[in-house]
Enzyme design. Sequence first.
Site, PDB file in Angstrom:
ATOM      1  N   THR A  44      -0.514   6.226  -1.127  1.00 21.85           N
ATOM      2  CA  THR A  44      -1.909   6.642  -1.175  1.00 21.85           C
ATOM      3  C   THR A  44      -2.612   6.027  -2.386  1.00 21.85           C
ATOM      4  O   THR A  44      -3.772   5.599  -2.302  1.00 21.85           O
ATOM      5  CB  THR A  44      -2.011   8.174  -1.239  1.00 21.85           C
ATOM      6  OG1 THR A  44      -1.186   8.738  -0.228  1.00 21.85           O
ATOM      7  CG2 THR A  44      -3.441   8.634  -1.023  1.00 21.85           C
ATOM      8  N   THR A  45      -1.905   5.959  -3.515  1.00 22.84           N
ATOM      9  CA  THR A  45      -2.480   5.375  -4.726  1.00 22.84           C
ATOM     10  C   THR A  45      -2.743   3.885  -4.547  1.00 22.84           C
ATOM     11  O   THR A  45      -3.597   3.313  -5.229  1.00 22.84           O
ATOM     12  CB  THR A  45      -1.559   5.624  -5.928  1.00 22.84           C
ATOM     13  OG1 THR A  45      -1.308   7.034  -6.016  1.00 22.84           O
ATOM     14  CG2 THR A  45      -2.165   5.152  -7.229  1.00 22.84           C
ATOM     15  N   TYR A 107      -2.953  15.248   9.548  1.00 26.45           N
ATOM     16  CA  TYR A 107      -4.058  15.543  10.470  1.00 26.45           C
ATOM     17  C   TYR A 107      -3.607  16.102  11.820  1.00 26.45           C
ATOM     18  O   TYR A 107      -4.196  17.053  12.308  1.00 26.45           O
ATOM     19  CB  TYR A 107      -4.969  14.320  10.687  1.00 26.45           C
ATOM     20  CG  TYR A 107      -6.275  14.686  11.354  1.00 26.45           C
ATOM     21  CD1 TYR A 107      -7.281  15.312  10.631  1.00 26.45           C
ATOM     22  CD2 TYR A 107      -6.485  14.443  12.706  1.00 26.45           C
ATOM     23  CE1 TYR A 107      -8.473  15.690  11.239  1.00 26.45           C
ATOM     24  CE2 TYR A 107      -7.665  14.821  13.325  1.00 26.45           C
ATOM     25  CZ  TYR A 107      -8.661  15.439  12.591  1.00 26.45           C
ATOM     26  OH  TYR A 107      -9.822  15.821  13.201  1.00 26.45           O
ATOM     27  N   TYR A 133       8.045  11.985   1.988  1.00 24.83           N
ATOM     28  CA  TYR A 133       6.950  12.340   1.080  1.00 24.83           C
ATOM     29  C   TYR A 133       6.320  13.623   1.607  1.00 24.83           C
ATOM     30  O   TYR A 133       5.660  13.616   2.644  1.00 24.83           O
ATOM     31  CB  TYR A 133       5.941  11.197   1.019  1.00 24.83           C
ATOM     32  CG  TYR A 133       4.774  11.387   0.076  1.00 24.83           C
ATOM     33  CD1 TYR A 133       4.759  12.381  -0.895  1.00 24.83           C
ATOM     34  CD2 TYR A 133       3.681  10.541   0.154  1.00 24.83           C
ATOM     35  CE1 TYR A 133       3.687  12.521  -1.753  1.00 24.83           C
ATOM     36  CE2 TYR A 133       2.601  10.671  -0.706  1.00 24.83           C
ATOM     37  CZ  TYR A 133       2.605  11.667  -1.647  1.00 24.83           C
ATOM     38  OH  TYR A 133       1.535  11.812  -2.504  1.00 24.83           O
ATOM     39  N   ARG A 138      -2.438  17.074   1.274  1.00 26.42           N
ATOM     40  CA  ARG A 138      -3.076  15.960   1.982  1.00 26.42           C
ATOM     41  C   ARG A 138      -2.748  15.959   3.468  1.00 26.42           C
ATOM     42  O   ARG A 138      -3.582  15.590   4.291  1.00 26.42           O
ATOM     43  CB  ARG A 138      -2.635  14.619   1.382  1.00 26.42           C
ATOM     44  CG  ARG A 138      -3.238  14.308   0.026  1.00 26.42           C
ATOM     45  CD  ARG A 138      -2.844  12.904  -0.403  1.00 26.42           C
ATOM     46  NE  ARG A 138      -3.296  12.591  -1.753  1.00 26.42           N
ATOM     47  CZ  ARG A 138      -4.463  12.044  -2.057  1.00 26.42           C
ATOM     48  NH1 ARG A 138      -5.325  11.765  -1.102  1.00 26.42           N
ATOM     49  NH2 ARG A 138      -4.778  11.774  -3.311  1.00 26.42           N
ATOM     50  N   LYS A 161      10.018  12.734  -2.129  1.00 23.14           N
ATOM     51  CA  LYS A 161       8.965  12.812  -3.146  1.00 23.14           C
ATOM     52  C   LYS A 161       8.254  14.127  -2.880  1.00 23.14           C
ATOM     53  O   LYS A 161       7.574  14.291  -1.868  1.00 23.14           O
ATOM     54  CB  LYS A 161       7.995  11.642  -3.033  1.00 23.14           C
ATOM     55  CG  LYS A 161       6.800  11.764  -3.991  1.00 23.14           C
ATOM     56  CD  LYS A 161       5.773  10.661  -3.767  1.00 23.14           C
ATOM     57  CE  LYS A 161       4.557  10.870  -4.672  1.00 23.14           C
ATOM     58  NZ  LYS A 161       3.504   9.849  -4.446  1.00 23.14           N
ATOM     59  N   ILE A 203       7.655   9.743  -8.819  1.00 19.36           N
ATOM     60  CA  ILE A 203       6.787   8.693  -8.288  1.00 19.36           C
ATOM     61  C   ILE A 203       5.397   9.029  -8.800  1.00 19.36           C
ATOM     62  O   ILE A 203       4.770   9.979  -8.365  1.00 19.36           O
ATOM     63  CB  ILE A 203       6.866   8.604  -6.762  1.00 19.36           C
ATOM     64  CG1 ILE A 203       8.280   8.174  -6.347  1.00 19.36           C
ATOM     65  CG2 ILE A 203       5.819   7.622  -6.227  1.00 19.36           C
ATOM     66  CD1 ILE A 203       8.498   8.075  -4.849  1.00 19.36           C
TER      67      ILE A 203
END
Length: 292
Positions: A44-45, A107, A133, A138, A161, A203
């Site tokens: 995402t980063t 989603y 993850y 999110r 993560k 991370i």
Amino acid sequence: MQIRGSIPALVTPLKDGALDLDALHALVDWQIAEGSHGLVPVGTTGESPTLSHDEHKLVIEEVVKATAGRVPVIAGAGSNNTLEAMGFMRHAEAVGADAALVVTPYYNKPTQEGLIAHFKALHDCCDLPIIIYNIPGRSVVDMTPDTMGRLAELPRIIGVKDATGKLERVSLQRMTCGRDFIQLSGEDATAPGFNAQGGVGCISVTANVAPRLCAQFQEASLSGDHARALEIHDQLMPLHVAIFAEPGLVGAKYGLSRLGHCREDVRLPLLGLTDATKIMMDAAMRHAGLIN
């Protein structure tokens, strides 16, 4: 390769709307020189939501090439479309990544059984090890420790993560996944407590801007020098707060621009930092000794 320590979730440098591959290559070299223990491109980063598939794959390829085996590369390969994620996994394996970071599908809110089916399909599609993850804030779905334990029975699902912010998860997942399951924090600010319960690294978004300090923190923490680790964490804490005052990757890119490593450019719907947050970032970077 051993996966532990400080692993930056790399930003993707942009210039006039396009990938800045020269800046990306230089960033990889700087991160490794500063002591980072691994790299995660196109999480995402790394602005994975707004990169095209071709850009996504190119960034993975370029980071693997630039890293040249010096540290592990954990390729971002997540999607809420299982077939799409399988394609990212196979590509990452083909270009030489060491593992894949795969977010829980966002989603579409699968059940726990749906999560198991998704990750099993990814596990079976190629031979690349998987780091799950788990970031309910999110993805709007939380993988339970019991579900993770079932997935940990698969040979190539090797770790997590964890960005739940729930420190007890480390101990609960040690119960269900075993002590050798690689648990990495996804929350910079709670990294000391995470490691104290059995985590083996982070991370990190902050490690984009302060890679040496983040690596030194992890090395002290994982060697049992908790006093030194806390001292470094105190030095970093204002930066953790400032980077996440707005979306973390925007703060990270601003910090990197202050250090001369890449431009601040981000893609819509994200915007550059507000002036107030820039002031906060500058103060935090001074506190950490990164700028004068």
